[in-house]
Structures are given as C-alpha cells and as structure tokens.
Scaffold this active site. Sequence first.
Site, mmCIF file in Angstrom:
data_model
loop_
_atom_site.group_PDB
_atom_site.id
_atom_site.type_symbol
_atom_site.label_atom_id
_atom_site.label_comp_id
_atom_site.label_asym_id
_atom_site.label_seq_id
_atom_site.Cartn_x
_atom_site.Cartn_y
_atom_site.Cartn_z
ATOM 1 N N GLU A 122 1.366 4.285 7.437
ATOM 2 C CA GLU A 122 0.368 3.854 6.469
ATOM 3 C C GLU A 122 -0.095 5.056 5.627
ATOM 4 O OE1 GLU A 122 0.317 0.783 6.218
ATOM 5 O OE2 GLU A 122 -0.494 -0.319 7.930
ATOM 6 N N ASN A 151 0.827 -1.214 0.000
ATOM 7 C CA ASN A 151 0.000 0.000 0.000
ATOM 8 C C ASN A 151 0.866 1.271 0.000
ATOM 9 O OD1 ASN A 151 1.027 0.106 2.573
ATOM 10 N ND2 ASN A 151 -0.946 -0.003 3.628
#
Length: 249
Positions: free
Chosen positions: A143, A136
């Site tokens: 993140e 990702n």
Amino acid sequence: MDVVIASDYEDLSRRAAGVLADLALARPDAVVSLATGETPLGMYRVLIGWVESRRVDLSRLRFFMLDDYYGVAQDDRRSFYRWLQQAIFEPAGVPRHHVYPLPTTDADPVAACAAYEEAIAAAGGIDLQLLGIGANGHLGFNEPGSPAASPTRLVDLTETTLESNARYWGTGPEDVPRQAITMGLGTILRARRHLLLASGAAKAEILARALEEQITEEAPASLLRQCAAVTIIADRAAASRLRRTAVVE
Ligand code: PGA
C-alpha cells in the site's frame, strides 16, 4: 519503459498474453509471478485458449504468488492461490508443485516470509512479474508508504483496498481479510522484467500519477520507472489522462 495503448480490453488481453507466451516459448522453465484481480482475467482466458490449441505450453514455468490474504487457507473462496488455480493454473495445465504459495496460515510469518525470499533466489529470481495497479497505486498489497526496499511480509490493508476487493466476491468490505502477505516492493522491483496492465477509466488518474508525477513510495507503481525492462499495457480509457508519456499504439 514501453507504454502500449490497446484499443480495448480484448486487445490488451491478447497483447499481454503474447508477452507471457513469448517468454514460455523462449524459456519454457522461466520463473513468473502472476497477478490476481479483474484486469488479467482476459489475458488468462486468451492463454488458456492458446494452451488448448497447443500454441503454447505453460506447464514447465515456475510460479511464485504475488500476494494473498493472511489467515486464509488455500481452499477458502477468498484465497488468491485458489483464485489463480481456477483462473489460469488448472485450465492451463500448470502442475500444483510449480506454484509456490505464500505462507498465509503460518504461525511465524516473519520466518516463513524470509524462506519465501530464499525460495525465489534459489529459483534464480523472477523473470517476469505481472502486475495490476490498485486505485491507490499499490503493487501487490504494498500500500502507499511501503518502503521501496521492503521484503515479502505481513501487511495491513487500507480501507480503499478492502472496499475495492469486496467486489471480487460480491460482498461488503467486512468479509475481506484485513491483513495480507505480499511480496515486498524490493522483491517486485528486482524482477528482470515487469508487465503492468491497466484497464478502465477508474485507473486513469492513478496511472497518470504513477507515470507522470513524482517517483514516490506514496504511489508504489511510480517506482517501476526505475526498473530496466517495464512494459505497461493500458486500454484507451486507462490511458486517457496521460499527457506527457510517449506511447505506442
Ligand atoms: P484489479 O486489481 O485488476 O481487480 O483492478 C488491481 C489491483 O488492485 O492491483
């Protein structure tokens, strides 16, 4: 930014090991941060071979952890500290007091993370930051959506990361801790030099996005394009979606 295409994983591992070995030869007490994950394991194996044949000495380098699970002790089988001890530090003869752990069991992570930042600054800053790239686009456990200036901190992991990391122990995502301590993007981006490794077709799309699309916190790895000295080593499979990037073979 240099993008180097390795012919295969062996070649990627040897070239990446060469970057760290060159630093250790030039500056034996340099400050380094290594990455956990499957991608750098080959690099670590090459380095251990070079240590054993006395081509390089890593024992004077000082290391800071990039990320680790929160609530997980150093001797837990899921600990990234333990992972790196086994994968590189112990076999390469790095003394334990040269590896600075993240505060994974500290009851006051905010104060402990601030102390971690101070320790990096007191060591003179990170000379070389090794990175993998998450499917990702995450760097460490930053993140998508993590602020570019974020410091070392406690974070929640995304489902993608929980699923992806379950493979490290051959279990399901329910066995992966849901929180982690990660060096912040600000901390990572401040390093003087970055080495990012990408291997396999599963990384092709995110690598192309990070290198050829918008620079955005939604793809943390794209932020590396703003840094001064970045080397990316990708094998042919991981580089297969690059269209506009100038590469070195
Ligand atoms: P991997 O992990 O090397 O195991 O693919 C990379 C990452 O998630 O940062």
